[in-house]
Design a protein around this motif. Structure first.
Motif, mmCIF file in Angstrom:
data_model
loop_
_atom_site.group_PDB
_atom_site.id
_atom_site.type_symbol
_atom_site.label_atom_id
_atom_site.label_comp_id
_atom_site.label_asym_id
_atom_site.label_seq_id
_atom_site.Cartn_x
_atom_site.Cartn_y
_atom_site.Cartn_z
ATOM 1 N N VAL B 38 0.852 -1.193 0.000
ATOM 2 C CA VAL B 38 0.000 0.000 0.000
ATOM 3 C C VAL B 38 0.887 1.241 0.000
ATOM 4 N N PHE B 39 0.299 2.363 -0.395
ATOM 5 C CA PHE B 39 1.044 3.622 -0.375
ATOM 6 C C PHE B 39 0.075 4.745 -0.023
ATOM 7 N N VAL B 40 0.612 5.947 0.134
ATOM 8 C CA VAL B 40 -0.186 7.084 0.574
ATOM 9 C C VAL B 40 -0.192 8.140 -0.527
ATOM 10 N N ALA B 41 -1.365 8.670 -0.836
ATOM 11 C CA ALA B 41 -1.480 9.717 -1.852
ATOM 12 C C ALA B 41 -2.306 10.865 -1.299
ATOM 13 N N VAL B 42 -2.023 12.061 -1.801
ATOM 14 C CA VAL B 42 -2.828 13.224 -1.470
ATOM 15 C C VAL B 42 -4.043 13.225 -2.390
ATOM 16 N N ASP B 43 -5.207 13.456 -1.821
ATOM 17 C CA ASP B 43 -6.430 13.478 -2.627
ATOM 18 C C ASP B 43 -6.636 14.868 -3.215
ATOM 19 N N VAL B 53 -9.517 4.723 -8.120
ATOM 20 C CA VAL B 53 -9.002 6.038 -8.501
ATOM 21 C C VAL B 53 -7.802 5.922 -9.433
ATOM 22 N N LEU B 54 -7.536 7.039 -10.103
ATOM 23 C CA LEU B 54 -6.371 7.167 -10.973
ATOM 24 C C LEU B 54 -5.331 7.962 -10.191
ATOM 25 N N VAL B 55 -4.100 7.463 -10.151
ATOM 26 C CA VAL B 55 -3.075 8.053 -9.302
ATOM 27 C C VAL B 55 -1.876 8.471 -10.150
ATOM 28 N N ALA B 56 -1.456 9.719 -10.016
ATOM 29 C CA ALA B 56 -0.221 10.174 -10.673
ATOM 30 C C ALA B 56 0.920 10.081 -9.675
ATOM 31 N N LEU B 57 2.056 9.569 -10.147
ATOM 32 C CA LEU B 57 3.216 9.368 -9.278
ATOM 33 C C LEU B 57 4.327 10.338 -9.663
ATOM 34 N N GLY B 58 5.237 10.552 -8.739
ATOM 35 C CA GLY B 58 6.421 11.363 -9.024
ATOM 36 C C GLY B 58 6.110 12.840 -9.100
ATOM 37 N N SER B 59 6.902 13.559 -9.915
ATOM 38 C CA SER B 59 6.748 15.012 -9.972
ATOM 39 C C SER B 59 5.385 15.410 -10.516
ATOM 40 N N GLY B 60 4.754 14.535 -11.289
ATOM 41 C CA GLY B 60 3.412 14.821 -11.790
ATOM 42 C C GLY B 60 2.387 15.008 -10.683
ATOM 43 N N ALA B 61 2.611 14.386 -9.550
ATOM 44 C CA ALA B 61 1.658 14.491 -8.447
ATOM 45 C C ALA B 61 1.548 15.925 -7.941
ATOM 46 N N ARG B 62 2.663 16.623 -7.924
ATOM 47 C CA ARG B 62 2.624 18.004 -7.416
ATOM 48 C C ARG B 62 1.833 18.930 -8.320
ATOM 49 N N LEU B 63 1.808 18.617 -9.600
ATOM 50 C CA LEU B 63 1.055 19.455 -10.542
ATOM 51 C C LEU B 63 -0.437 19.361 -10.266
ATOM 52 N N ALA B 64 -0.892 18.189 -9.847
ATOM 53 C CA ALA B 64 -2.317 18.012 -9.552
ATOM 54 C C ALA B 64 -2.739 18.836 -8.349
ATOM 55 N N LEU B 65 -1.813 19.018 -7.438
ATOM 56 C CA LEU B 65 -2.128 19.695 -6.181
ATOM 57 C C LEU B 65 -2.060 21.215 -6.331
ATOM 58 N N HIS B 66 -1.488 21.694 -7.441
ATOM 59 C CA HIS B 66 -1.266 23.131 -7.634
ATOM 60 C C HIS B 66 -0.432 23.711 -6.500
ATOM 61 N N PRO B 71 5.998 18.518 -0.624
ATOM 62 C CA PRO B 71 6.873 17.342 -0.734
ATOM 63 C C PRO B 71 6.063 16.064 -0.901
ATOM 64 N N ILE B 72 5.426 15.907 -2.056
ATOM 65 C CA ILE B 72 4.607 14.716 -2.269
ATOM 66 C C ILE B 72 5.069 14.003 -3.525
ATOM 67 N N ASP B 73 4.726 12.729 -3.614
ATOM 68 C CA ASP B 73 5.096 11.946 -4.786
ATOM 69 C C ASP B 73 3.950 11.103 -5.318
ATOM 70 N N ALA B 74 2.745 11.330 -4.809
ATOM 71 C CA ALA B 74 1.581 10.580 -5.303
ATOM 72 C C ALA B 74 0.333 11.407 -5.047
ATOM 73 N N ALA B 75 -0.523 11.524 -6.074
ATOM 74 C CA ALA B 75 -1.766 12.280 -5.921
ATOM 75 C C ALA B 75 -2.879 11.563 -6.669
ATOM 76 N N ILE B 76 -4.061 11.570 -6.047
ATOM 77 C CA ILE B 76 -5.239 11.023 -6.731
ATOM 78 C C ILE B 76 -5.711 12.097 -7.700
ATOM 79 N N VAL B 77 -5.749 11.761 -9.015
ATOM 80 C CA VAL B 77 -6.089 12.763 -10.030
ATOM 81 C C VAL B 77 -7.404 12.460 -10.749
ATOM 82 N N GLY B 78 -8.046 11.336 -10.415
ATOM 83 C CA GLY B 78 -9.331 11.033 -11.028
ATOM 84 C C GLY B 78 -10.051 9.943 -10.249
#
Lengths: 89, 89, 89, 89, 89
Positions: B38-43, B53-66, B71-78
């Protein structure tokens, strides 16, 4: 980059606004032992289910999309005509 | 991006200040053999436990969060409505 | 991000100058099948051995440290109070 | 970086325009247990099938190509003359 | 970052020009189950065969080298004096 086969599609109505209008395809990596693992990539070259494609991962994926603010980490950057591996046909 | 299922939540009182106010969800990757990981993502889209959900990893995750300084590496983007994989329903 | 447990410390006298003064902790990933694997992260929140922590990987780690020129790829960005995974307590 | 052996070639007529004219080679990682896994890298040093090469992954790959807008994540950055591993010849 | 042991050297005469003059060492990750896997890192601290080192991966590696245009993804950023893992000596 890795080689993958397009095996499906994803529909996500609620999503990050920079993903609106992007075609999201499900891919299976080719030539790897991890045969069950699939991932999702944005299509940038008009790929379809069943095709073998070249996939860029990480920050390189955003360059293919020409949208550097899109929160993506995988993009289809080529449709493969032939793969020739020595020792095989 | 990868497909995941939201399976839980994380509470961390002491954390990096750019994470204050962010919803941290625990996810399990879908369609992979590594079922225990398991891992942790910012919603970023209002996801909840049980959703796919669809999850972006790495530097792409920060773009979703604006918040490109977070300091994140995973974001739920859909939030995924349907996944259609050929050969399955 | 991943969840990890702090299991030890590293001392390195000769190191990259931007790492001088940083606390280097050894972590074991939690909730993964790869139980033997450990890695090293820079602490940014005052974590100690035995604590469960939230770890940012890759370029996100440098943002936590507020030293974007530091050659690091993992940073502890939160101390976890509770993890709640559905189906468990 | 990793060590790999060039094992084949990829032809992709439809591809991201920044990839036009790039030589795409198929590589097998060396000295890893994952012997079946192959990946694709852009050649920047004139490598050929059968050669042992040094491969940069991630954003570092684009630096080798001197095309920072190319959507790539792996580049051949050296042709290896010798690898000497202690305990072996 | 990960802990590794320097196990060898790589010589590559034909290589990316930004790699000229860099010492390329072969490393084995420590404290992981993947005991056979080795990788190559640029040395930035004067490490030698047999030493235990701290390795930064990804874009962080280039920061250690102070050559942000070098196509590398791994750099030795510290020579480890001691690693103390709780429950062990």
């Amino acid at each position: 980059m890795i080689l993958g086969q397009v095996v499906g599609t994803v529909v996500a109505t609620r999503k990050s606004e920079t993903l609106v209008g992007q075609k999201l395809l499900v891919l299976k990596p080719l030539y790897t032992p991890a045969k069950e693992e699939v991932f999702v990539a944005v299509d940038t070259v008009g790929a379809g289910v069943g095709e073998t494609v070249l996939v860029a991962l990480g920050s390189g994926a955003r360059l293919a999309l020409h949208k550097e603010q899109a929160p993506i980490d995988a993009a289809i950057v080529g449709i493969v005509d032939t793969v020739k591996i020595s020792g095989s046909e």
